[in-house]
Design an enzyme around this catalytic site. Structure first.
Site, PDB file in Angstrom:
ATOM      1  N   LYS A 296       0.837  -1.204   0.000  1.00  0.00           N
ATOM      2  CA  LYS A 296       0.000   0.000   0.000  1.00  0.00           C
ATOM      3  C   LYS A 296       0.866   1.246   0.000  1.00  0.00           C
ATOM      4  CE  LYS A 296      -3.585  -1.973   2.822  1.00  0.00           C
ATOM      5  NZ  LYS A 296      -4.506  -1.903   3.892  1.00  0.00           N
ATOM      6  N   ARG A 297       1.974   1.176   0.679  1.00  0.00           N
ATOM      7  CA  ARG A 297       2.802   2.364   0.824  1.00  0.00           C
ATOM      8  C   ARG A 297       3.674   2.624  -0.408  1.00  0.00           C
ATOM      9  NH1 ARG A 297       5.414   0.560   4.900  1.00  0.00           N
ATOM     10  NH2 ARG A 297       3.718  -0.814   5.456  1.00  0.00           N
TER      11      ARG A 297
END
Ligand code: GLU
Length: 551
Positions: A296-297
């Site tokens: 996600k990051r």
């Protein structure tokens, strides 16, 4: 009253309902024999993630292949990590991609008879099941502080013993009613732990729907069921919820495999029939030659919003995820070009055991196929919807003359062998730029075998034969007709038989016209383009090219 019953009453005096109440409330589902009840259980802690969409798709097609049903349950026990609008984003996002949810939080609102579908609204239910376990001597309060637990861990590490709250290390496992009462009265915080009946020396065996037979040591850890604020852990909520919601297949990320012995023990001690488990490998990404889970990051494509922004049609993303979901999908697709993917007979057993690599190039390719099969009205509609949100100026240009816009996107489309051109709507502006004077960028770079003088003569000759009413074959005949007088072969065959004798062939001449009219060497059917742009504009561009080459 036994001491266990007294303990349960001491810890949960306000829990008056019993499991029987809920067992009665949630009756069996009225579904055909063999129908799978599947679910996704996302946490609303961020925007819809590609992994969640993938998981939802796998759950959906598993339910559909058995005339079953799929629901969504929101795992929102960690209020600190929740983001505003997180639930809506997941629900609307899934619907956008056509992954329909039958029950729970849906685009039509909450529905279904097995709710509440949000864990933060189910505290009473969890507490009643935990109370029963305490009464049976199968759960107990643990008053260990974080420091005490850390000390135990350090000692275990030092002694090279498996870390965790188990066996003789489980300090409060045999706490008496009196001891617990004194600590509660002192106001000491506590969690409720399972009194595990398992043993590390014994094995449990279960058949995973994807990975097949799995053998693991039994759980012997007295893991936490309810945290000190009365909120359940994932493990406990999963068992209670999936039992009461009548889930038949728990299809989830394979990071949960190692916890499955805990879950199977819970199902057993609670007296529930365990669901079938299927653990799905995550979507991976290549990072400096190493395979890692999509993050996600780090990865923009981890959030499905990225695909929407890029203008991938929803079906393209799903179509691509289907190729990851089943190694048999692509062959099926070749044989069933126009069928909905929903007709594909999905089988969990055929899923990949290790995580598939996310392949952006393949997604583009899949998407080109998807878009080329759409009819032009749909392409225009979807394109405008996309542009309204992400390129307002272009949307306005497209809407200025809808008939014209429809003609542009009908070229080489709506035919048995459509041209594969755009893979995402963000490419459409570049693709269609030369149709709009505002976007058209002339380019006068000539192919090597055509001199400026020849270009001028050819374009002038072409002007004299050009008739905007000509259809494709007539149009090309006209091009051929001007060739011999100007030293170009009248057709490709003649040219190939004696290339030295000619400056080029009719293909080169049409490239020249293409450059003059569109500024490009590669476009869809030029005759249709000229008809769409119209006689005046086509001639204007040809004249402009003549003037440039003469200058
Ligand atoms: N909230 C859990 C997760 O996102 C759900 C796992 C499950 O499907 O049970 O991993």
């Amino acid at each position: 009253m036994t001491d266990f019953e007294k303990l349960a009453e001491l810890l949960l005096p306000n829990t008056l309902k019993t499991p029987d109440y809920y067992e009665n409330l949630y009756q069996s589902r009225n579904l055909p024999e063999g129908a799978a009840v599947t679910r996704i259980a996302p946490s609303p802690t961020g925007y819809l993630h590609l992994g969640t969409l993938f998981m939802a798709l796998v759950n959906r097609i598993t339910a559909d292949s058995t005339d079953g049903t799929m629901f969504i349950r929101i795992e929102d026990t960690d209020k600190k990590r929740e983001i505003e609008g997180g639930i809506e984003d997941i629900v609307n996002g899934l619907e956008h991609f056509g992954v329909h949810i039958d029950e729970g939080f849906t685009v039509e609102g909450q529905k279904g008879e097995y709710g509440p579908y949000q864990q933060s609204h189910r505290a009473e239910i969890y507490q009643c099941y935990v109370k029963k376990l305490i009464e049976q001597g199968l759960a107990y309060p643990c008053f260990c502080t974080a420091e005490e637990l850390e000390e135990v861990r350090a000692q275990q590490e030092k002694d090279k013993i498996r870390t965790g709250y188990h066996g003789k290390w489980a300090k409060h496992r045999d706490i008496t009613y009196e001891e617990a009462k004194a600590l509660v009265e002192e106001g000491k915080p506590y969690v409720i732990r399972l009194k595990s009946q398992g043993s590390e020396d014994k094995k449990i065996v279960f058949t995973d729907g994807i990975k097949g037979k799995i053998e693991m040591p039994e759980n012997d850890e007295d893991f936490v069921l309810l945290k000190s604020d009365g909120i359940p852990t994932y493990h406990f909520a999963h068992a209670v919820d999936d039992h009461l919601m009548k889930t038949t297949h728990v299809i989830r990320g394979d990071e949960w495999i190692s916890s499955t012995p805990k879950h199977l023990e819970l199902f057993k001690l609670l007296g529930f029939k365990a669901p079938k488990y299927a653990h799905v490998a995550p979507i991976m990404k290549l990072d400096n030659g190493n395979k890692r889970k999509i993050s996600k990051r780090k990865d923009p494509e981890a959030a499905v919003r990225y695909f929407i922004e890029q203008g991938f049609p929803a079906e393209s993303v799903i179509e691509y995820l289907m190729t990851i979901a089943s190694s048999e999908f692509e062959a099926w697709r070749k044989a069933n070009k126009l069928e909905s993917y929903k007709k594909f007979k999905f089988n969990l057993k055929k899923m990949s055991l290790s995580g598939a690599l996310f392949d952006g190039a393949k997604l583009l390719d899949v998407s080109k196929n998807v878009i080329c099969l759409k009819n032009s009205d749909i392409v225009v509609k979807e394109l405008i919807t996309w542009a309204e949100e992400f390129d307002k100026e272009f949307a306005d240009l497209l809407k200025r003359d809808m008939e014209f816009t429809k003609k542009i996107f009908a070229i080489d489309r709506d035919v048995p062998k459509p041209r594969k051109d755009i893979a995402r709507y963000s490419e459409a502006k570049e693709y269609a730029a030369y149709f709009f004077n505002e976007l058209f960028v002339p380019n006068f770079e000539l192919p090597e075998n055509i001199s400026k003088e020849d270009a001028v003569s050819l374009l002038k000759a072409y002007k004299s034969v050009y008739d905007e009413k000509d259809e494709q074959s007539e149009w090309f005949e006209k091009i051929k007709s001007i060739c011999p007088d100007l030293g170009f072969a009248p057709d490709t065959k003649t040219y190939k038989a004696n290339p030295e004798a000619y400056k080029g062939n009719p293909g080169d001449v049409s490239t020249l016209i293409r450059i003059a009219v569109t500024g490009r060497t590669n476009t869809p059917d030029l005759c249709s383009i000229m008809k769409t742009i119209g006689k005046d504009e086509s001639l204007k561009r040809i004249d402009n090219a003549i003037a440039t080459f003469e200058a």
